[in-house]
Design a protein around this motif. Structure first.
Motif, short mmCIF file in Angstrom:
data_model
loop_
_atom_site.label_atom_id
_atom_site.label_comp_id
_atom_site.label_asym_id
_atom_site.label_seq_id
_atom_site.Cartn_x
_atom_site.Cartn_y
_atom_site.Cartn_z
N LEU A 402 0.93 -1.14 0.00
CA LEU A 402 -0.13 0.07 -0.02
C LEU A 402 0.75 1.19 0.19
N ASP A 403 2.02 1.04 0.59
CA ASP A 403 3.10 2.25 0.59
C ASP A 403 3.28 2.60 -0.75
N LYS A 404 3.80 1.61 -1.41
CA LYS A 404 4.17 1.73 -2.96
C LYS A 404 3.29 2.52 -3.74
N LEU A 405 1.98 1.88 -3.63
CA LEU A 405 0.98 2.35 -4.58
C LEU A 405 0.52 3.79 -4.40
N GLU A 406 0.38 4.04 -2.94
CA GLU A 406 0.28 5.50 -2.61
C GLU A 406 1.32 6.36 -3.07
N ARG A 407 2.60 5.91 -2.96
CA ARG A 407 3.75 6.78 -3.53
C ARG A 407 3.74 7.08 -4.82
N MET A 408 3.15 5.95 -5.61
CA MET A 408 2.99 6.24 -7.06
C MET A 408 1.92 6.66 -7.70
N GLY A 409 1.00 7.25 -7.00
CA GLY A 409 -0.12 8.06 -7.40
C GLY A 409 -1.47 7.58 -7.03
N MET A 410 -1.57 6.57 -6.12
CA MET A 410 -2.97 6.30 -5.75
C MET A 410 -3.19 6.95 -4.40
N THR A 411 -3.18 8.30 -4.13
CA THR A 411 -3.21 9.02 -3.05
C THR A 411 -4.58 8.69 -2.20
#
Length: 502
Positions: A402-411
């Protein structure tokens, strides 16, 4: 004359495909499944208005399904609606680069021009190379049950064998064609359709690029589980007997022949042929007599055939749409070579994993409530059987994903989750029995197995055959479905010589 009988153990796509084809070949077929539904890893879960395909989410080579239904004089389109998906993938790189993959050649060239000069020649050369591989496989791999190099040689001239680029790996071949980190990572990842390492799998698997770009990728309206339901309807029409909630305890063996199975309730089911949709290695471990011959065969298979990756699957229903995502999305790692080294060689989940997200509601609004997304999140991890693998804290690894996804645009992803369900390798092994919780069967490795699979005909017993991802031609929806058809062809060839039981 008494009709021959067959028992199929396991109602995955390979098992159902074999049951359908064996019925067409004149067998009375009984399908025995330990779970309460058809489909194996192709399954479905629902909650709070969201629907998820819990297994395969991409359909390639729909001709395999068409061929199966045609073998019993049916039309696939009368059972399911297959639709093309465009763009095929949306891919995200750590530096912010974003590329869409499409079968529309001019658009694909425009996408590639974001990261390379003069993409025209590079793509057309690679597609031609990939198509040649596919067409060679249509002469052998997709037509016959191939066991080893000797079998392969019987279908090809020496020139054709060299055209398969036998001295290269997938990664070596893509590097030769592109010499571009973005495109190499992108096209190398196609081999994850069969759960293998591009740095060790044979170059023949680069045909998967043509399978996708040339033939297209597809979705089944109403969800991929419709494939299992269509096969179930077909088996019902063919009067295949299906028993659910019936675990098989053991193979019944007389001398060197499997003559049936015994289920956990003590019932003996006799048959002329037994087909196991449970992979060969766990089948020998759990269902076969504990003889020296079985132990030797199991050890031989374990040495040659490592399981593919397993996976951490998160089914996430969110209270909003992530508008920048398409039906199929890949969030790539920064260092793909390190990623695969950690998973395959070090036996640990990658520190920076590639993450796949499928959102079927992009193509089918019935799969999620209005204004919401059904996210199928898959991160590949080592199988349980990897000897170097240490226990994994799945709660902690979920946070990394989830950290990676939020970092890559899924705020705001975490805060948007209103439904969640999780599958781990332990769950996959418990539910479906694959070796080590493998998703795709056997990992293709140029050095250890040359890309070949476990033989479909048992090397220990007469009357015992295997289907599914561990057998030829491999993992994925079309391949396991084709395995059932090719194994049925092999049975027809082998068993026609055997006398019918009176």
């Amino acid at each position: 004359m008494k009709r021959k009988t067959a028992i199929v153990v396991g109602a995955g796509l390979g098992g159902m495909s074999a049951a359908i084809r064996l019925t067409a070949d004149g067998y009375d077929v009984k399908l025995i499944e330990k779970n309460s539904n058809l489909g194996g890893k192709l399954n479905r879960r629902e909650g709070k208005g969201f629907t998820f395909d819990t297994g395969p989410s991409i359909l390639t080579m729909p001709w395999v399904l068409e061929q199966l239904f045609e073998s019993v004089h049916r039309r696939l389109e009368d059972y399911i609606t297959v639709e093309r998906v465009e763009p095929q993938w949306r891919t995200f790189f750590e530096d912010g680069t974003q590329l869409d993959v499409t079968s529309d050649l001019p658009t694909m060239l425009e996408e590639m021009a974001k990261v390379t000069q003069r993409p025209n020649r590079k793509l057309t050369d690679f597609l031609s190379y990939s198509q040649d591989m596919y067409e060679l496989c249509m002469k052998s791999f997709y037509k016959y049950s191939i066991e080893d190099l000797k079998d392969l040689k019987s279908h090809h001239k020496l020139k054709e064998l060299f055209q398969m680029d036998p001295l290269s790996t997938v990664a070596k071949s893509t590097h030769k064609h592109f010499d571009n980190k973005y495109l190499e990572q992108l096209f190398n990842f196609f081999v994850m359709y069969v759960g293998s390492n591009p740095y060790s799998s044979p170059a023949i698997l680069n045909q998967l690029v043509y399978v996708q770009l040339g033939l297209g990728i597809h979705y089944v309206k109403g969800g991929m589980y419709q494939i299992a339901e269509a096969m179930g309807q077909l088996m019902d029409e063919l009067r295949v007997e299906v028993q659910f909630n019936t675990p098989v305890k053991r193979f019944v063996v007389e001398e060197d022949t499997v003559v049936g199975v015994e289920t956990e309730d003590g019932t003996i089911h006799e048959a002329d042929v037994v087909v196991s949709n449970l992979e060969a290695i766990p089948a020998y471990r759990r269902l076969a007599p504990n003889t020296s011959k079985v132990k030797k065969e199991t050890k031989t298979l374990e040495k040659k055939f490592d399981p593919t990756v397993s996976g951490l699957v998160l089914l996430l229903g969110t209270d909003k749409k992530f508008e920048n995502l398409k039906h199929h999305n890949f969030f790539f790692s920064e260092d793909p070579e390190l990623e695969f080294k950690q998973i395959f060689d070090q036996g640990k989940p990658a520190d920076d994993p590639t993450i796949y997200i499928g959102i079927s509601s992009r193509s089918d609004e019935t799969q999620a409530p209005d204004g919401k997304d059904n996210l199928f999140v898959l991160t590949h991890v080592p199988p349980l059987s990897n000897k170097k693998r240490k226990p994994i804290d799945w709660d902690q690894y979920r946070e990394k994903v989830l950290d990676k996804l939020e970092r890559m645009g899924m705020t705001g992803l975490r805060d948007s989750i209103e439904f969640e369900y999780r599958f781990t390798p332990e769950d996959l092994e418990s539910l479906y029995g694959p070796n080590g919780g493998s998703i795709y069967g056997i990992a293709a490795d140029r050095k250890t197995n040359g890309g070949f699979k476990v033989p479909s005909k048992s090397q220990v017993y007469n009357g015992l055959y295997f289907v599914g991802g561990s057998t030829h031609p491999g993992g994925g929806v079309p391949m396991v479905t084709l395995s059932g058809q090719l194994t049925a062809d092999l049975i027809k060839e082998q068993e026609s010589k055997q006398p019918v039981k009176q």
